[in-house]
Design a protein around this motif. Structure first.
Motif, short mmCIF file in Angstrom:
data_model
loop_
_atom_site.label_atom_id
_atom_site.label_comp_id
_atom_site.label_asym_id
_atom_site.label_seq_id
_atom_site.Cartn_x
_atom_site.Cartn_y
_atom_site.Cartn_z
N PHE A 86 -42.55 24.13 -34.45
CA PHE A 86 -41.24 24.72 -34.12
C PHE A 86 -40.28 23.67 -33.56
O PHE A 86 -39.15 23.49 -34.05
CB PHE A 86 -41.43 25.85 -33.11
CG PHE A 86 -40.15 26.52 -32.69
CD1 PHE A 86 -39.52 27.43 -33.53
CD2 PHE A 86 -39.57 26.23 -31.47
CE1 PHE A 86 -38.33 28.04 -33.15
CE2 PHE A 86 -38.38 26.85 -31.08
CZ PHE A 86 -37.76 27.74 -31.93
N ILE A 87 -40.72 22.95 -32.55
CA ILE A 87 -39.85 21.98 -31.88
C ILE A 87 -39.55 20.79 -32.79
O ILE A 87 -38.39 20.36 -32.92
CB ILE A 87 -40.49 21.50 -30.57
CG1 ILE A 87 -40.61 22.66 -29.59
CG2 ILE A 87 -39.68 20.37 -29.95
CD1 ILE A 87 -41.40 22.32 -28.34
N SER A 88 -40.58 20.26 -33.43
CA SER A 88 -40.40 19.03 -34.22
C SER A 88 -39.54 19.26 -35.45
O SER A 88 -38.72 18.41 -35.81
CB SER A 88 -41.77 18.48 -34.63
OG SER A 88 -42.56 18.21 -33.51
N CYS A 110 -37.89 9.52 -29.71
CA CYS A 110 -38.81 10.62 -30.06
C CYS A 110 -40.09 10.10 -30.71
O CYS A 110 -41.17 10.64 -30.47
CB CYS A 110 -38.12 11.60 -31.00
SG CYS A 110 -36.91 12.67 -30.21
N ILE A 111 -39.96 9.06 -31.53
CA ILE A 111 -41.14 8.57 -32.25
C ILE A 111 -41.82 7.40 -31.56
O ILE A 111 -42.94 7.03 -31.91
CB ILE A 111 -40.77 8.15 -33.70
CG1 ILE A 111 -39.83 6.94 -33.69
CG2 ILE A 111 -40.15 9.32 -34.44
CD1 ILE A 111 -39.55 6.37 -35.06
N MET A 112 -41.17 6.83 -30.56
CA MET A 112 -41.73 5.67 -29.87
C MET A 112 -43.08 5.96 -29.21
O MET A 112 -43.94 5.08 -29.16
CB MET A 112 -40.74 5.14 -28.84
CG MET A 112 -41.18 3.82 -28.19
SD MET A 112 -39.94 3.20 -27.04
CE MET A 112 -39.93 4.53 -25.83
N PRO A 113 -43.32 7.17 -28.66
CA PRO A 113 -44.62 7.43 -28.03
C PRO A 113 -45.82 7.24 -28.95
O PRO A 113 -46.95 7.10 -28.46
CB PRO A 113 -44.50 8.89 -27.58
CG PRO A 113 -43.05 9.07 -27.33
CD PRO A 113 -42.36 8.27 -28.40
N MET A 114 -45.61 7.22 -30.27
CA MET A 114 -46.72 6.96 -31.19
C MET A 114 -47.32 5.59 -30.96
O MET A 114 -48.49 5.34 -31.29
CB MET A 114 -46.25 7.07 -32.65
CG MET A 114 -45.96 8.47 -33.10
SD MET A 114 -45.76 8.58 -34.91
CE MET A 114 -44.35 7.50 -35.17
N LEU A 115 -46.53 4.66 -30.39
CA LEU A 115 -46.99 3.29 -30.17
C LEU A 115 -47.72 3.13 -28.84
O LEU A 115 -48.27 2.05 -28.57
CB LEU A 115 -45.79 2.33 -30.21
CG LEU A 115 -44.91 2.40 -31.47
CD1 LEU A 115 -43.72 1.46 -31.30
CD2 LEU A 115 -45.71 2.04 -32.70
N ILE A 116 -47.72 4.17 -28.00
CA ILE A 116 -48.33 4.09 -26.67
C ILE A 116 -49.74 4.67 -26.72
O ILE A 116 -49.91 5.85 -27.03
CB ILE A 116 -47.49 4.85 -25.64
CG1 ILE A 116 -46.05 4.31 -25.61
CG2 ILE A 116 -48.12 4.75 -24.25
CD1 ILE A 116 -45.11 5.08 -24.71
N PRO A 117 -50.78 3.89 -26.42
CA PRO A 117 -52.16 4.41 -26.42
C PRO A 117 -52.32 5.48 -25.34
O PRO A 117 -51.82 5.33 -24.21
CB PRO A 117 -53.01 3.18 -26.11
CG PRO A 117 -52.13 1.99 -26.39
CD PRO A 117 -50.74 2.44 -26.12
N ALA A 150 -45.72 15.90 -31.12
CA ALA A 150 -44.34 15.93 -31.61
C ALA A 150 -43.88 14.61 -32.24
O ALA A 150 -43.18 14.65 -33.27
CB ALA A 150 -43.40 16.33 -30.48
N PRO A 151 -44.20 13.43 -31.68
CA PRO A 151 -43.67 12.19 -32.28
C PRO A 151 -44.00 12.02 -33.76
O PRO A 151 -43.11 11.73 -34.57
CB PRO A 151 -44.31 11.09 -31.42
CG PRO A 151 -44.55 11.73 -30.11
CD PRO A 151 -44.91 13.15 -30.42
N LEU A 152 -45.26 12.21 -34.12
CA LEU A 152 -45.64 12.06 -35.53
C LEU A 152 -45.00 13.13 -36.38
O LEU A 152 -44.54 12.86 -37.50
CB LEU A 152 -47.16 12.10 -35.67
CG LEU A 152 -47.70 12.01 -37.10
CD1 LEU A 152 -47.30 10.69 -37.75
CD2 LEU A 152 -49.22 12.16 -37.12
N ALA A 153 -44.95 14.37 -35.87
CA ALA A 153 -44.36 15.46 -36.64
C ALA A 153 -42.86 15.22 -36.86
O ALA A 153 -42.34 15.46 -37.95
CB ALA A 153 -44.59 16.78 -35.91
N VAL A 154 -42.16 14.76 -35.83
CA VAL A 154 -40.73 14.45 -35.97
C VAL A 154 -40.54 13.35 -37.00
O VAL A 154 -39.62 13.42 -37.84
CB VAL A 154 -40.13 14.03 -34.61
CG1 VAL A 154 -38.73 13.44 -34.80
CG2 VAL A 154 -40.07 15.22 -33.66
#
Length: 257
Positions: A86-88, A110-117, A150-154
């Motif tokens: 819904f949100i993404s 929004c997508i930057m958190p994908m890079l954070i372990p 959400a990051p990957l979905a966005v």
């Protein structure tokens, strides 16, 4: 040329079958060891069971209270999945349609958190969850997956929405559709294929996740997940590997189906 293409296709298919078997082999070992006795598991892990011990499944079913844990998994996965989709989808649509520098910055954030372990922030997440009373709760755990999924979905939705012509939005707006009506009646049905991809990825991830439930709900037996229940058969001094393998099969089977 046709003969070469046919030979290349056959070679590719053989390679892919071999790779598939390599990936499926650990699952195969888990299944055959779930049908062994403890002595057989400790004697030879790779060998096929001499006697099929189906009693392992009935024992694990009762010991971990499988229906209760299945419901926990279902609630956590359902809450997490609904929020992520819904949100993404709305966020990605708005960001893709807004052509401005600020929109690009927000999309990057929004997508930057994908890079954070996750391991680097898990203690902070744990403390924040406790402060917000989200720990020791299946609903709270489902809400936490919104942020992590959400990051990957966005990212996926954003790339797909850019391929949808803007003229569709203009036509719906001329016909009197409001912003939400435009999205849910016109745009979102066009996102079925990418939504299916996101659902499959997130169901496999959330249902079988181990680390986040271990941190958030491990202390309460009423909120444990199926994966955590399998871990209860592994101890410091002794481990019931046949029951652990059985629990893992029972845990991953619904997501595979």
């Amino acid at each position: 040329m046709n003969t070469n293409r046919k030979a290349g296709r056959i070679i590719l298919e053989v390679v892919m079958v071999i790779l598939s078997l390599l990936f499926l082999y650990p699952l195969f070992l888990t299944i055959i060891n779930s049908l062994k006795s403890f002595s057989e598991v400790m004697t030879d892990v790779i060998a096929l069971p001499k006697h099929l011990v189906f009693g392992n499944y009935s024992y694990v079913w009762k010991f971990i209270n499988y229906p209760k844990l299945f419901l926990n998994n279902f609630v956590i996965t359902g809450v997490g999945l609904l929020g992520i989709v819904f949100i993404s989808s709305i966020a990605a649509y708005k960001l893709a349609r807004t052509k401005s520098r600020l929109s690009g910055v927000i999309y990057f954030l929004c997508i930057m958190p994908m890079l954070i372990p996750f391991q680097s922030i898990m203690l902070t997440v744990l403390q924040t969850a406790k402060t917000l009373n989200l720990s020791e709760s299946t609903w709270g755990l489902g809400l936490l997956y919104w942020g992590f999924g959400a990051p990957l979905a966005v990212f996926i939705y954003h790339g797909f929405v850019k391929g949808i012509p803007v003229e569709i939005d203009e036509s719906a707006t001329i016909d009197g559709a409001s912003g939400f009506r435009l999205f849910f009646s016109v745009i979102f049905p066009l996102l079925k294929s990418v939504t299916t991809t996101i659902v499959i990825i997130d169901v496999m991830w959330i249902w079988n996740d181990f680390l986040l439930p271990l941190l958030m709900v491990n202390g309460s037996p009423d909120t444990k997940t199926l994966t955590l229940a399998a871990y209860t058969f592994v101890g410091q001094y002794t481990s019931d590997w046949q029951y652990a393998m059985t629990a893992m099969v029972m845990a991953v089977l619904p997501s595979i189906v």
